[in-house]
Write an enzyme that holds these catalytic residues in place. Structure first.
Site, short mmCIF file in Angstrom:
data_model
loop_
_atom_site.label_atom_id
_atom_site.label_comp_id
_atom_site.label_asym_id
_atom_site.label_seq_id
_atom_site.Cartn_x
_atom_site.Cartn_y
_atom_site.Cartn_z
N TYR A 146 1.21 -1.25 0.07
CA TYR A 146 0.36 0.21 -0.08
C TYR A 146 0.90 1.27 0.44
O TYR A 146 0.43 2.31 -0.18
CB TYR A 146 -0.82 -0.36 1.11
CG TYR A 146 -1.75 -1.08 1.31
CD1 TYR A 146 -2.81 -1.50 0.40
CD2 TYR A 146 -1.73 -2.13 2.94
CE1 TYR A 146 -3.50 -1.99 0.10
CE2 TYR A 146 -3.13 -3.45 2.22
CZ TYR A 146 -3.42 -3.55 1.01
OH TYR A 146 -4.33 -4.10 1.12
N HIS B 203 -8.58 0.83 -5.24
CA HIS B 203 -7.82 -0.03 -5.04
C HIS B 203 -6.84 0.04 -5.31
O HIS B 203 -5.88 -0.09 -6.23
CB HIS B 203 -8.45 -1.81 -4.93
CG HIS B 203 -9.42 -2.15 -4.63
ND1 HIS B 203 -10.25 -2.18 -3.76
CD2 HIS B 203 -10.40 -2.92 -5.97
CE1 HIS B 203 -11.11 -2.84 -3.88
NE2 HIS B 203 -11.53 -2.80 -5.16
#
Length: 145
Positions: free
Chosen positions: A22, A100
Site C-alpha cells: 500500500y 483499490h
C-alpha cells in the site's frame, strides 16, 4: 458535482499497514490529494472512512439526500464479502467507481472476487494513490456523461 469518496475497513491504517502493498502515503494525504483534484475538476468531494460496516451502510444511505452524483469506493476487505455494503450501494442511482491501491487480482485468491464489481461502472486497481485519482476522474467523466 458532488462526489463521495468512501474508504472501508482498515484503510485508516494506510501509511502504516503493509507498505510493500500500500505504500507509505497516509489516508489524510490521500484525502488531501483527492480533494485538491476535485477542486481542479470542479467537483465538491467528501471523504469518509469507517471500520464499522453499519456506519458505512448508513453513510451510503445518506447519499440519497445529500445530492451525491457519484461514489468512489475502496471498501477494503468488505469488497470481497459484504453483501450489506453492496446492497446499500445498489440502492444509489449514481455511478459507482470501485478503486483499490493494490492489484487485488495479483494477490491472495480470496481478494480476486469483488461483490461490488457487478454494480460498479468500473474498477481501478493496482496504482496506489493514483487509483483514487483515476477513480475520481472516472466519476467526473461519468457525471458529465
Amino acid at each position: 458535482m458532488n462526489i463521495l469518496v468512501l474508504h472501508g475497513i482498515n484503510l485508516n491504517m494506510f501509511g502504516k499497514r503493509d507498505p510493500a502493498q500500500y505504500g507509505t502515503t497516509t489516508l489524510d494525504e490521500i484525502n488531501a490529494q483527492v480533494t485538491a483534484l476535485g477542486q481542479e475538476l470542479g467537483a465538491q468531494v467528501e471523504c469518509y472512512q469507517t471500520n464499522f460496516e453499519g456506519e458505512m451502510a448508513e453513510r451510503i444511505h445518506r447519499a440519497h439526500g445529500d445530492g451525491v452524483q457519484a461514489v468512489v469506493i475502496n471498501a477494503g476487505a468488505w469488497t470481497h464479502y459484504s453483501y450489506g455494503i453492496r446492497d446499500a450501494l445498489a440502492i444509489l442511482k449514481c455511478p459507482i467507481i470501485e478503486v483499490h491501491m493494490s492489484n487485488i487480482h495479483a494477490r491472495e485468491a480470496f481478494r480476486h472476487h469483488s461483490v461490488i464489481a457487478d454494480i460498479a461502472k468500473g474498477q481501478i486497481a493496482g496504482f496506489g494513490v493514483d487509483s483514487y485519482l483515476l477513480g475520481l476522474r472516472a466519476a467526473v467523466s461519468a457525471i458529465k456523461g
